[in-house]
Design an enzyme around this catalytic site. Structure first.
Site, PDB file in Angstrom:
ATOM      1  N   ARG A  70       0.850  -1.204   0.000  1.00 35.62           N
ATOM      2  CA  ARG A  70       0.000   0.000   0.000  1.00 35.62           C
ATOM      3  C   ARG A  70       0.878   1.244   0.000  1.00 35.62           C
ATOM      4  O   ARG A  70       0.562   2.249  -0.630  1.00 35.62           O
ATOM      5  CB  ARG A  70      -0.935  -0.020   1.197  1.00 35.62           C
ATOM      6  CG  ARG A  70      -2.252  -0.713   0.944  1.00 35.62           C
ATOM      7  CD  ARG A  70      -2.110  -2.138   0.429  1.00 35.62           C
ATOM      8  NE  ARG A  70      -3.373  -2.802   0.270  1.00 35.62           N
ATOM      9  CZ  ARG A  70      -3.990  -3.485   1.243  1.00 35.62           C
ATOM     10  NH1 ARG A  70      -3.425  -3.624   2.429  1.00 35.62           N
ATOM     11  NH2 ARG A  70      -5.146  -4.051   0.999  1.00 35.62           N
ATOM     12  N   ASP A 101       0.019  -6.627  -3.321  1.00 38.77           N
ATOM     13  CA  ASP A 101      -1.388  -6.265  -3.159  1.00 38.77           C
ATOM     14  C   ASP A 101      -1.840  -5.507  -4.396  1.00 38.77           C
ATOM     15  O   ASP A 101      -1.065  -5.361  -5.351  1.00 38.77           O
ATOM     16  CB  ASP A 101      -1.620  -5.466  -1.858  1.00 38.77           C
ATOM     17  CG  ASP A 101      -2.938  -5.860  -1.207  1.00 38.77           C
ATOM     18  OD1 ASP A 101      -3.985  -5.710  -1.866  1.00 38.77           O
ATOM     19  OD2 ASP A 101      -2.921  -6.339  -0.053  1.00 38.77           O
ATOM     20  N   HIS A 147      -6.461  -9.620  -4.306  1.00 36.48           N
ATOM     21  CA  HIS A 147      -5.480  -8.595  -3.901  1.00 36.48           C
ATOM     22  C   HIS A 147      -4.298  -8.604  -4.877  1.00 36.48           C
ATOM     23  O   HIS A 147      -3.138  -8.473  -4.473  1.00 36.48           O
ATOM     24  CB  HIS A 147      -4.952  -8.851  -2.480  1.00 36.48           C
ATOM     25  CG  HIS A 147      -5.882  -8.413  -1.387  1.00 36.48           C
ATOM     26  ND1 HIS A 147      -6.063  -7.103  -1.039  1.00 36.48           N
ATOM     27  CD2 HIS A 147      -6.693  -9.138  -0.574  1.00 36.48           C
ATOM     28  CE1 HIS A 147      -6.943  -7.024  -0.034  1.00 36.48           C
ATOM     29  NE2 HIS A 147      -7.346  -8.240   0.255  1.00 36.48           N
ATOM     30  N   ASP A 164      -6.875 -14.002   1.438  1.00 38.36           N
ATOM     31  CA  ASP A 164      -7.974 -13.259   2.060  1.00 38.36           C
ATOM     32  C   ASP A 164      -8.830 -12.496   1.061  1.00 38.36           C
ATOM     33  O   ASP A 164      -8.395 -12.181  -0.047  1.00 38.36           O
ATOM     34  CB  ASP A 164      -7.408 -12.258   3.086  1.00 38.36           C
ATOM     35  CG  ASP A 164      -6.455 -11.254   2.434  1.00 38.36           C
ATOM     36  OD1 ASP A 164      -5.559 -11.700   1.694  1.00 38.36           O
ATOM     37  OD2 ASP A 164      -6.616 -10.032   2.645  1.00 38.36           O
ATOM     38  N   GLU A 165     -10.043 -12.223   1.496  1.00 34.12           N
ATOM     39  CA  GLU A 165     -10.954 -11.255   0.870  1.00 34.12           C
ATOM     40  C   GLU A 165     -11.111 -11.406  -0.647  1.00 34.12           C
ATOM     41  O   GLU A 165     -11.122 -10.414  -1.370  1.00 34.12           O
ATOM     42  CB  GLU A 165     -10.484  -9.821   1.196  1.00 34.12           C
ATOM     43  CG  GLU A 165     -10.501  -9.523   2.676  1.00 34.12           C
ATOM     44  CD  GLU A 165     -10.011  -8.125   3.041  1.00 34.12           C
ATOM     45  OE1 GLU A 165     -10.530  -7.554   3.985  1.00 34.12           O
ATOM     46  OE2 GLU A 165      -9.073  -7.611   2.366  1.00 34.12           O
ATOM     47  N   TRP A 188      -7.137 -13.665  11.570  1.00 29.04           N
ATOM     48  CA  TRP A 188      -7.181 -12.192  11.616  1.00 29.04           C
ATOM     49  C   TRP A 188      -8.568 -11.629  11.840  1.00 29.04           C
ATOM     50  O   TRP A 188      -8.729 -10.576  12.421  1.00 29.04           O
ATOM     51  CB  TRP A 188      -6.563 -11.597  10.350  1.00 29.04           C
ATOM     52  CG  TRP A 188      -7.383 -11.676   9.099  1.00 29.04           C
ATOM     53  CD1 TRP A 188      -7.468 -12.735   8.240  1.00 29.04           C
ATOM     54  CD2 TRP A 188      -8.225 -10.658   8.550  1.00 29.04           C
ATOM     55  NE1 TRP A 188      -8.306 -12.450   7.196  1.00 29.04           N
ATOM     56  CE2 TRP A 188      -8.779 -11.170   7.360  1.00 29.04           C
ATOM     57  CE3 TRP A 188      -8.563  -9.366   8.945  1.00 29.04           C
ATOM     58  CZ2 TRP A 188      -9.667 -10.447   6.560  1.00 29.04           C
ATOM     59  CZ3 TRP A 188      -9.445  -8.628   8.142  1.00 29.04           C
ATOM     60  CH2 TRP A 188      -9.979  -9.170   6.969  1.00 29.04           C
ATOM     61  N   TYR A 211      -4.077  -5.222  15.208  1.00 32.05           N
ATOM     62  CA  TYR A 211      -3.932  -4.341  14.051  1.00 32.05           C
ATOM     63  C   TYR A 211      -3.398  -2.976  14.474  1.00 32.05           C
ATOM     64  O   TYR A 211      -4.091  -2.187  15.104  1.00 32.05           O
ATOM     65  CB  TYR A 211      -5.265  -4.248  13.287  1.00 32.05           C
ATOM     66  CG  TYR A 211      -5.364  -5.384  12.282  1.00 32.05           C
ATOM     67  CD1 TYR A 211      -4.781  -6.616  12.585  1.00 32.05           C
ATOM     68  CD2 TYR A 211      -5.957  -5.236  11.046  1.00 32.05           C
ATOM     69  CE1 TYR A 211      -4.800  -7.673  11.683  1.00 32.05           C
ATOM     70  CE2 TYR A 211      -5.989  -6.295  10.134  1.00 32.05           C
ATOM     71  CZ  TYR A 211      -5.411  -7.503  10.465  1.00 32.05           C
ATOM     72  OH  TYR A 211      -5.418  -8.538   9.576  1.00 32.05           O
ATOM     73  N   TRP A 216      -0.816  -2.480   8.510  1.00 32.08           N
ATOM     74  CA  TRP A 216      -1.280  -2.214   7.143  1.00 32.08           C
ATOM     75  C   TRP A 216      -1.057  -0.736   6.873  1.00 32.08           C
ATOM     76  O   TRP A 216      -1.183   0.078   7.791  1.00 32.08           O
ATOM     77  CB  TRP A 216      -2.765  -2.591   7.007  1.00 32.08           C
ATOM     78  CG  TRP A 216      -2.999  -4.034   7.323  1.00 32.08           C
ATOM     79  CD1 TRP A 216      -3.428  -4.551   8.503  1.00 32.08           C
ATOM     80  CD2 TRP A 216      -2.760  -5.154   6.460  1.00 32.08           C
ATOM     81  NE1 TRP A 216      -3.477  -5.925   8.422  1.00 32.08           N
ATOM     82  CE2 TRP A 216      -3.074  -6.321   7.183  1.00 32.08           C
ATOM     83  CE3 TRP A 216      -2.311  -5.291   5.149  1.00 32.08           C
ATOM     84  CZ2 TRP A 216      -2.950  -7.601   6.641  1.00 32.08           C
ATOM     85  CZ3 TRP A 216      -2.195  -6.564   4.608  1.00 32.08           C
ATOM     86  CH2 TRP A 216      -2.514  -7.703   5.352  1.00 32.08           C
ATOM     87  N   THR A 217      -0.749  -0.416   5.626  1.00 32.60           N
ATOM     88  CA  THR A 217      -0.232   0.947   5.419  1.00 32.60           C
ATOM     89  C   THR A 217      -1.052   1.809   4.453  1.00 32.60           C
ATOM     90  O   THR A 217      -0.521   2.726   3.843  1.00 32.60           O
ATOM     91  CB  THR A 217       1.239   0.891   4.955  1.00 32.60           C
ATOM     92  OG1 THR A 217       1.299   0.135   3.746  1.00 32.60           O
ATOM     93  CG2 THR A 217       2.131   0.278   6.009  1.00 32.60           C
TER      94      THR A 217
HETATM   95  C1  TNX Z   1      -7.851  -6.372   6.012  1.00 33.55           C
HETATM   96  S1  TNX Z   1      -6.055  -8.566   7.162  1.00 33.55           S
HETATM   97  C2  TNX Z   1      -6.928  -6.836   5.109  1.00 33.55           C
HETATM   98  C3  TNX Z   1      -5.948  -5.895   4.523  1.00 33.55           C
HETATM   99  C4  TNX Z   1      -6.227  -4.480   4.934  1.00 33.55           C
HETATM  100  C5  TNX Z   1      -6.575  -4.445   6.404  1.00 33.55           C
HETATM  101  C6  TNX Z   1      -6.782  -3.062   6.937  1.00 33.55           C
HETATM  102  C7  TNX Z   1      -6.228  -8.997   5.744  1.00 33.55           C
HETATM  103  C8  TNX Z   1      -5.835 -10.345   5.523  1.00 33.55           C
HETATM  104  N1  TNX Z   1      -6.752  -8.166   4.828  1.00 33.55           N
HETATM  105  O1  TNX Z   1      -5.933  -6.038   3.137  1.00 33.55           O
HETATM  106  O2  TNX Z   1      -5.101  -3.714   4.669  1.00 33.55           O
HETATM  107  O3  TNX Z   1      -7.739  -5.180   6.625  1.00 33.55           O
HETATM  108  O4  TNX Z   1      -6.920  -3.068   8.336  1.00 33.55           O
END
Ligand code: TNX
Length: 558
Positions: free
Chosen positions: A176, A205, A280, A344-345, A411, A436, A486-487
């Site tokens: 980031r 990312d 990501h 993730d995500e 997390w 965090y 996280w930045t």
């Molecule tokens: C969640 S923790 C994310 C990151 C973000 C962060 C911000 C994780 C595995 N994914 O991509 O930077 O929250 O707090």
């Protein structure tokens, strides 16, 4: 007769010189070790370091550790203790002694007025012993200016120490915002003082690819650079348009990585690389769109995006070959047993539409795109295991079934960690609360803009990482924990330090010190004194926890 008189004179002079040697009786309040040691007994006197102090080491590894310790004196004292491989006992000596019965990272310190003995089973233990000795010395030791009026004393003391957990981690998101090699080396030094032993680098990312991969040069020629919208809020930055130059970013060359890994190793820190997948990855897809479902085009994102829909295509075998090539180079660079693959995500919208992904789901007998993610990660795990490494991923890798040998980073809370440990998998705890460090650490109005949340120093300190739900057998799978920075909202190294210190000191103590020596009030006093050391080291730390709480109350109406 003449001889006896001169001999007497010599004895007299020596004893006068000896009695002039400064000594001091330290009080408990003058000792601020962080993380607190397992056990210590304070004596009544002190040992003085001088330019004639000799560090006596048994082998090359110890010599390197001694060298680092000795170098701490160069700027501040203007001299440095000597190093010798003669281990016979003498005075004014730091004697390294081995004892195989101490744990891998444990050590003992026994200091008297004329000798300090440090005992450990292996080099990590010796390294930690020297970090403790460093903290017993005056804070001015850390200064880069000559300190001429200081007696370099440490108390006579007995210390027995070893860590509570073996994963004592810190993660920095270098995607980031990019932090050049020099910042990382500095960070490694700072973390080592706190006996942190794992540095997780989030190298990939949507907003930047940060590691040179020889086989795919565009990952960094294109993927490491984005348009500069640093002047706009993170979540409202327009995407790159045709003709616009991408000028913000940077990456580590393979030579940089080798240097960082070696630098960390010699400070007993393992660097864990994270190569995100399947989502990501917009930065990677902007360079190689052929590994997406749609074919692109993509551009490296200058700011936030939600939900994360850009994703590697799970239906193409070429995607897996691409990732295997990347991981091969990554594993050549990082000796880490653990290779983090993110996970993730991932929003599977594209997978649900993609004919190749649908075909894969059908052929593999998967229920849906959720199980396709599990297929993806399991396939990558096989490759990582074939190179004798362990796959590590965020807790989403539990969905659709964990890969058989994976380690999980929990997390989104603790449930992922609990489930994984119950299934017999190792776990690193990083729940957003309190791990965090991109969250606020003081009242919003008084802090620099952060992503949200609230993780003040005391909350970090009081973290108990073993979930109550686990029996003692499953609890053994909790390797430790990690603070994550996280930045998105952190664009300079100074600001990264502000978010990290002193909270990482609290985290270090959670992970190193046994519960019976942990006490918030005591830590609070120690960390306040410890900040003198931060000042000397030039660390930019937050003072949020040290400000008096002010609760303005309107005066009552008469
Ligand atoms: C969640 S923790 C994310 C990151 C973000 C962060 C911000 C994780 C595995 N994914 O991509 O930077 O929250 O707090």
């Amino acid at each position: 007769m003449k001889l006896t008189i001169s001999a007497l004179a010599i004895v007299l002079i020596c004893s006068i010189v000896w009695s002039c040697k400064p000594t001091k009786t330290f009080t408990q309040q003058e000792i601020s070790l962080i993380p607190q040691v397992q056990k210590m007994t304070l004596g009544q006197s002190s040992f003085q370091f001088t330019q004639n102090t000799v560090l006596s080491v048994q082998n090359n590894e110890q010599q390197q550790i001694a060298e680092k310790f000795s170098n701490l004196f160069v700027k501040s004292a203007g001299w440095k203790p000597k190093i010798s491989t003669d281990c016979s006992e003498r005075s004014n000596q730091i004697l390294f002694k081995s004892d195989a019965t101490l744990g891998a990272e444990g050590y003992l310190i026994e200091s008297s007025t004329n000798r300090i003995e440090i005992t450990a089973a292996g080099s990590a233990g010796f390294f930690y012993a020297t970090q403790t000795l460093r903290q017993l010395l005056p804070a001015q030791l850390e200064s880069s200016q000559l300190q001429d009026k200081i007696d370099w004393l440490v108390p006579t003391i007995s210390i027995t120490d070893s860590p509570a957990f073996k994963w004592r981690g810190y993660m920095l998101d270098v995607s980031r915002h990019f932090f050049p090699k020099e910042d990382i080396l500095q960070l490694i030094d700072y973390l080592a003082v706190h006996k942190i032993n794992t540095l997780h680098l989030h190298l990939v990312d949507d907003q930047g690819w940060r590691i040179e991969i020889k086989k795919y040069p565009k990952l960094t020629t294109l993927g490491a650079w984005r348009v500069d919208h640093e002047d706009k809020p993170w979540n409202s930055r327009p995407k790159q348009v045709a003709g616009e130059k991408a000028t913000n970013g940077g990456f580590y060359t393979q030579a940089d990585i080798r240097e960082m890994v070696a630098y960390a190793q010699s400070r007993y820190i393992n660097i864990v690389p994270e190569i995100e997948m399947p989502a990501h990855v917009t930065a990677a897809l902007s360079a190689y769109p052929q590994y997406s479902c749609t074919g692109g085009p993509f551009t490296v994102l200058p700011g936030g995006v939600w939900p994360i829909t850009d994703i590697y295509c799970a239906g193409k075998d070429s995607t897996f070959l691409f990732l295997q090539d990347i991981l091969t180079e990554v594993m050549e660079l990082f000796p880490s047993k653990y290779i983090h693959i993110g996970g993730d995500e991932a929003t599977k919208k594209e997978w649900d539409k993609c004919p190749k992904c649908k075909k894969r789901i059908k052929e593999e007998g998967l229920k849906n795109s959720g199980e396709l993610q599990s297929y993806f990660i399991k396939r990558i795990e096989k490759f990582i295991n074939s190179k004798d490494r362990i796959l590590l991923g965020w807790d989403e890798i539990l969905e659709g079934g964990l890969p058989p040998k994976a380690t999980v980073m929990s997390w989104r809370g603790t449930q992922g960690g609990i489930d994984a440990a119950k299934q017999g998998h190792d776990v690193v705890m990083t729940p957003v609360n309190p791990c965090y460090f991109d969250f606020y650490q003081g009242p919003k109005e008084e802090e620099p803009l952060a992503i949200g949340g609230f993780n003040p120093l005391q909350k970090v300190y009081e973290y108990d990482l073993i979930p109550k739900e686990l029996d003692s057998e499953s609890a053994k799978h909790i390797l430790g924990a990690q603070a994550n920075l996280w930045t998105e909202y952190v664009s300079t190294f100074k600001h990264a330090q502000y978010m990290t210190f002193p909270r990482v000191a609290a985290m270090a103590e959670v992970l190193w010190s046994p519960k019976d020596v942990r006490n918030w009030d005591d830590f609070y006093l120690r960390i306040r004194r410890f900040t003198k050391r931060y000042d000397q080291m030039g660390i930019n730390y937050a003072k949020s926890a040290f400000k008096p709480a002010v609760n303005p109350v309107a005066p009552e109406k008469k």
